[in-house]
Design an enzyme around this catalytic site. Structure first.
Site, PDB file in Angstrom:
ATOM      1  N   HIS A 260      15.739  30.430  -4.973  1.00  0.00           N
ATOM      2  CA  HIS A 260      14.441  30.742  -5.554  1.00  0.00           C
ATOM      3  C   HIS A 260      13.818  29.491  -6.182  1.00  0.00           C
ATOM      4  O   HIS A 260      14.312  28.980  -7.181  1.00  0.00           O
ATOM      5  CB  HIS A 260      14.629  31.829  -6.615  1.00  0.00           C
ATOM      6  CG  HIS A 260      13.386  32.309  -7.263  1.00  0.00           C
ATOM      7  ND1 HIS A 260      13.135  32.155  -8.608  1.00  0.00           N
ATOM      8  CD2 HIS A 260      12.309  32.958  -6.747  1.00  0.00           C
ATOM      9  CE1 HIS A 260      11.978  32.699  -8.908  1.00  0.00           C
ATOM     10  NE2 HIS A 260      11.455  33.193  -7.797  1.00  0.00           N
ATOM     11  N   ARG A 261      12.777  28.960  -5.517  1.00  0.00           N
ATOM     12  CA  ARG A 261      12.135  27.711  -5.947  1.00  0.00           C
ATOM     13  C   ARG A 261      13.126  26.544  -5.899  1.00  0.00           C
ATOM     14  O   ARG A 261      13.035  25.600  -6.699  1.00  0.00           O
ATOM     15  CB  ARG A 261      11.529  27.841  -7.342  1.00  0.00           C
ATOM     16  CG  ARG A 261      10.675  29.074  -7.545  1.00  0.00           C
ATOM     17  CD  ARG A 261      10.125  29.165  -8.969  1.00  0.00           C
ATOM     18  NE  ARG A 261       9.684  30.518  -9.269  1.00  0.00           N
ATOM     19  CZ  ARG A 261       9.240  30.926 -10.450  1.00  0.00           C
ATOM     20  NH1 ARG A 261       9.178  30.064 -11.462  1.00  0.00           N
ATOM     21  NH2 ARG A 261       8.862  32.175 -10.640  1.00  0.00           N
TER      22      ARG A 261
ATOM     23  N   GLU B   8      13.245  28.526  -0.795  1.00  0.00           N
ATOM     24  CA  GLU B   8      11.955  29.194  -0.937  1.00  0.00           C
ATOM     25  C   GLU B   8      10.897  28.239  -1.470  1.00  0.00           C
ATOM     26  O   GLU B   8      11.146  27.480  -2.421  1.00  0.00           O
ATOM     27  CB  GLU B   8      12.082  30.388  -1.894  1.00  0.00           C
ATOM     28  CG  GLU B   8      10.803  31.197  -1.972  1.00  0.00           C
ATOM     29  CD  GLU B   8      10.569  31.845  -3.330  1.00  0.00           C
ATOM     30  OE1 GLU B   8       9.854  32.860  -3.367  1.00  0.00           O
ATOM     31  OE2 GLU B   8      11.074  31.335  -4.343  1.00  0.00           O
TER      32      GLU B   8
ATOM     33  N   ASP C 135       6.917  28.400  -2.951  1.00  0.00           N
ATOM     34  CA  ASP C 135       5.675  29.081  -3.315  1.00  0.00           C
ATOM     35  C   ASP C 135       4.528  28.142  -2.975  1.00  0.00           C
ATOM     36  O   ASP C 135       4.601  26.934  -3.246  1.00  0.00           O
ATOM     37  CB  ASP C 135       5.645  29.391  -4.813  1.00  0.00           C
ATOM     38  CG  ASP C 135       6.685  30.420  -5.208  1.00  0.00           C
ATOM     39  OD1 ASP C 135       6.760  31.466  -4.542  1.00  0.00           O
ATOM     40  OD2 ASP C 135       7.428  30.176  -6.174  1.00  0.00           O
TER      41      ASP C 135
ATOM     42  N   HIS D 217       4.709  27.120  -8.028  1.00  0.00           N
ATOM     43  CA  HIS D 217       4.674  28.547  -8.312  1.00  0.00           C
ATOM     44  C   HIS D 217       3.373  28.975  -8.965  1.00  0.00           C
ATOM     45  O   HIS D 217       2.763  29.975  -8.566  1.00  0.00           O
ATOM     46  CB  HIS D 217       5.846  28.953  -9.217  1.00  0.00           C
ATOM     47  CG  HIS D 217       5.837  30.407  -9.571  1.00  0.00           C
ATOM     48  ND1 HIS D 217       5.212  30.893 -10.697  1.00  0.00           N
ATOM     49  CD2 HIS D 217       6.357  31.489  -8.927  1.00  0.00           C
ATOM     50  CE1 HIS D 217       5.356  32.205 -10.745  1.00  0.00           C
ATOM     51  NE2 HIS D 217       6.051  32.597  -9.685  1.00  0.00           N
TER      52      HIS D 217
ATOM     53  N   GLU E 143       6.013  31.601   0.450  1.00  0.00           N
ATOM     54  CA  GLU E 143       5.139  32.659  -0.054  1.00  0.00           C
ATOM     55  C   GLU E 143       3.705  32.170  -0.160  1.00  0.00           C
ATOM     56  O   GLU E 143       3.433  31.115  -0.754  1.00  0.00           O
ATOM     57  CB  GLU E 143       5.614  33.140  -1.429  1.00  0.00           C
ATOM     58  CG  GLU E 143       4.709  34.202  -2.036  1.00  0.00           C
ATOM     59  CD  GLU E 143       5.147  34.635  -3.420  1.00  0.00           C
ATOM     60  OE1 GLU E 143       4.373  35.371  -4.076  1.00  0.00           O
ATOM     61  OE2 GLU E 143       6.242  34.241  -3.850  1.00  0.00           O
TER      62      GLU E 143
END
Length: 738
Positions: free
Chosen positions: A53-54, A80, A82, A95, A174
């Site tokens: 995550h990130r 990942e 964003d 993010h 994302e």
């Protein structure tokens, strides 16, 4: 239960179920003979994805090349990104919609608040320091090389992962706030084509925006899309209809981890949707979600998740049970073959006087283990912990031994049953309310599963194979509140009909050996109870209470048989044992745990399942087991056995009844009924009058459990019926007789 009852066990075979691949991921899971072939609570693939995550954002500044490199070093399957878009149309990995939190934009551009990404060119953003903030916020993880880290473009991030991931690490990105950035989707596809990533098998695109995902689906229909969800996005929706609807464009869902319950898993997996919850950082949460069958997890700690997947681990919590003044049974389950080690001590740090017990976990018993611990001190709190020998992941629990034989200590127990049936599946709120009371023990009073009812574990009932039955028990333990109760409270479990099939008679039901095998695998049951499959036993809480657990299923005649002197529910041997235990008991309270009620007619006409024949409903019904119960009732009265309480669940409402069986104006015994914890809710009816019942309380149509307290100092026993939130609906105090 006699030998003939379990003969079929030797004929059971284990068959391996192999999942059909849905996407090519990178972390293999051991698919074993424990899979029941139809459960929706297992991954769609033979893989579970570690999604950084990130990046490895717990160890380095999020969305920097440094964090991405750490994620890959730690074994992440996916990194990942964003995505935000700059003023001049470049996609960057960030993010927030603003630069304020994770860069020094405030210092470098003090007059440009609120520092929205869309107001800055890429050249301006490239001047920013995206690493120093992390060193200040997380000094324990600070590194000098983080100072000066830049915000990467999407193209830079992709190329970096491809270079350092050796083509084995996937891309997960994302579209963040796509409504703020018109043309974002087209730009994303352009970059993916430019970097030769568009056709990668290990590529996922995700968004909270359905509009953005539908646009991407139209642009690149073969790319796997993940619909992200917050709680508010699913509030008020039929999750089954929602999952079916999004299959028009999505290959999976990314719910907040708190949304992942069996119902969501079933809805997603039945529609062939992958489930990748976010953001999962503790190993306890990781294990909990693995028990629900998720297909991957977003985490800031890819090393923690990687460690779990790489080695055997305790998969469904731990439990203690059948506690005496000097012994206890400890239970655990692993996810694959392993040696389980238990440590037990009165010292919560386990530095002094620690007992160590080990036991192998293998697929024969669905990787469950039961160990007996002896030589314990009465009335003492013990701490224990368990781990698979090759793993660092540990699960802790506590239990308190019973008081010494001649002592008179107060006791508090909770009881309940009827879980996992008629469409009611975890989570259940009652278990949290029980745990909040810190009871001395939990009496799990039958129908602990509904093997014959459709749930995500067995969508097409009834359960037929041992794998089906195992899956049902694992399903109940996906409830975090239930695992918490079991880990802090010793449990005494007994079975009723739904552990096998509705209203069954053990000797005549072919599925009995299979259901019994699974029941014994999944509860901490002593050798005394499991030996010869008798399941009945007495447990004493000093001289305050003797608890007599009956086996109402293993010896019974068919329900359809006409009642008479020879018809039995508990068998002659158990009947004589019950009488002897009642006669010999010098405890203040004699508590008889019966899985069926006395005067509440159950089962069907001409096939009554409880003691009562229901003649107030049908005077011509010859069934029931009243002749046998009369032997018990008469024995209690004739021997002047005082302070007898029968306790049960089974009927899906709460009722407190006192009995004057010989019609002399005095109470001979009492019956305490609670339930359900999680099954169909119904209302009380009319009692069968045979044994002189009088209702003190009756209420239905709510989830509930019972609390029973005995205080020898005041010579009182108090019963409470509480709803799933812990609110008292009824309380009554019985004055105990000398």
């Amino acid at each position: 239960m006699k030998k003939s009852l379990i003969a079929g066990l030797a004929c059971l075979s284990l068959t391996t179920a192999i999942a059909t691949p849905y996407a090519v991921l990178a972390k293999p899971i051991e698919m074993s003979a424990t899979d029941n072939g139809q459960s929706t609570l297992k991954p769609l693939t033979s893989d579970v994805a570690v999604i950084a995550h990130r990046g490895a954002s717990a160890y380095g500044p999020e969305h920097t090349l440094a964090a991405y490199k750490q994620a890959m070093t730690m074994g992440a399957d996916y990194v990942e990104f964003d995505l935000q878009m700059t003023k001049d149309g470049h996609l960057i990995a960030l993010h927030d919609e603003t630069l304020a939190r994770t860069t020094n934009a405030k210092e470098l551009y003090p007059d440009r608040a609120p520092w929205r990404v869309k107001d800055f060119t890429l050249e301006e953003i490239k001047r920013l320091d995206a690493g120093s903030w992390f060193n200040k916020s997380y000094p324990n993880q600070a590194k000098t090389e983080y100072v000066g880290e830049q915000v990467p473009t999407l193209e830079e991030a992709i190329e970096f992962v491809k270079q350092h991931g050796n083509e084995k690490v996937g891309l997960y990105m994302e579209t963040k706030a796509p409504n703020v950035y018109p043309g974002m989707e087209e730009k994303l596809i352009e970059v993916l084509k430019k970097t030769n990533a568009l056709d990668d098998e290990m590529l996922f695109l995700e968004s909270f925006s359905e509009e953005s995902l539908r646009k991407l689906h139209n642009l690149v229909p073969n790319v796997k899309l993940i619909q992200l969800y917050t709680g508010s996005m699913l509030a008020g929706k039929d999750v089954y209809q929602e999952m079916k609807r999004i299959t028009e464009y999505a290959a999976g869902v990314g719910p907040s981890k708190d949304l992942v319950v069996p119902k969501l898993m079933q809805a997603a997996h039945q529609n062939k949707l992958l489930v990748h919850p976010w953001t999962v950082n503790s190993q306890d949460d990781m294990v909990s979600l693995l028990s629900l069958g998720v297909d991957g997890q977003f985490t800031n700690y890819p090393d923690r998740f990687e460690e779990l997947l790489d080695k055997p681990f305790i998969s469904h919590g731990v439990a203690s049970g059948d506690v005496t003044d000097s012994s206890a049974i400890l239970w655990a389950r692993t996810n694959k073959n392993a040696k389980v080690q238990f440590e037990i001590s009165t010292d919560s740090s386990f530095k002094h006087d620690t007992i160590v017990k080990t036991s192998p976990a293998d697929e024969v018993n669905d990787f469950t283990v039961n160990v007996e611990v002896n030589g314990l001190t009465p009335n003492t709190t013990y701490y224990y912990r368990a781990h698979a020998a090759s793993s660092n992941y540990t699960v802790n629990g506590t239990f308190k031994t019973a008081p010494a034989e001649d002592s008179l200590n107060p006791v508090t127990m909770v009881w309940g049953g009827d879980t996992g049936g008629h469409g009611e599946i975890p989570p259940y709120k009652s278990f949290n309310a029980m745990a909040a009371l810190n009871p001395d023990f939990f009496l799990y009073a039958g129908d602990t599963i509904y093997a014959d009812s459709p749930t995500p574990a067995v969508p097409n009932p009834p359960s037929k194979t041992v794998q089906d039955f195992w899956a049902k028990y694992k399903e109940i333990r996906t409830d975090a509140g239930f695992r918490s109760l079991l880990q802090k409270t010793p449990t005494f479990s007994y079975w009723d009909d739904h552990e096998v099939i509705n209203d069954f008679s053990g000797p005549s039901q072919p599925l009995t050996p299979t259901g019994l095998r699974a029941f014994k695998d999944y509860w901490p049951i002593s050798n005394d109870r499991s030996e010869a499959d008798k399941l009945y036993q007495k447990y004493s809480w000093g001289d305050t209470m003797d608890m007599i657990i009956l086996n109402n299923r293993g010896y019974r005649a068919p329900n359809t048989q006409a009642d008479g002197p020879d018809k039995t529910m508990i068998g002659e041997e158990q009947l004589q044992w019950l009488k002897q235990e009642l006669l010999q008991s010098d405890a203040k309270v004699k508590l008889i745990a019966s899985s069926v009620p006395i005067s509440i007619p159950t089962g069907k006409a001409m096939a009554r399942d409880g003691w009562a024949n229901g003649n107030q409903v049908n005077p011509n019904d010859p069934t029931g087991f009243e002749n046998e119960f009369k032997k018990i009732s008469d024995f209690i009265i004739e021997n002047e056995i005082k302070n007898v309480f029968f306790v049960t669940t089974d009927v899906h409402f709460a009722e407190i009844i006192k009995y004057d069986a010989n019609q002399d104006g005095k109470t001979d015994y009492n019956e305490l009924v609670s339930g359900p914890i999680g099954a169909i809710k119904i209302n009380p009816g009319t009692l069968d009058p045979t044994f002189g019942p009088e209702k003190l309380y009756a209420e239905g149509n709510f989830f509930n459990f019972g609390v029973f307290r005995v205080d020898p100092a005041t010579q009182q026993a108090t019963v409470e019926i509480k709803d799933e939130n812990g609110k008292v609906h009824f309380s009554h105090t019985f004055q105990l007789e000398d």
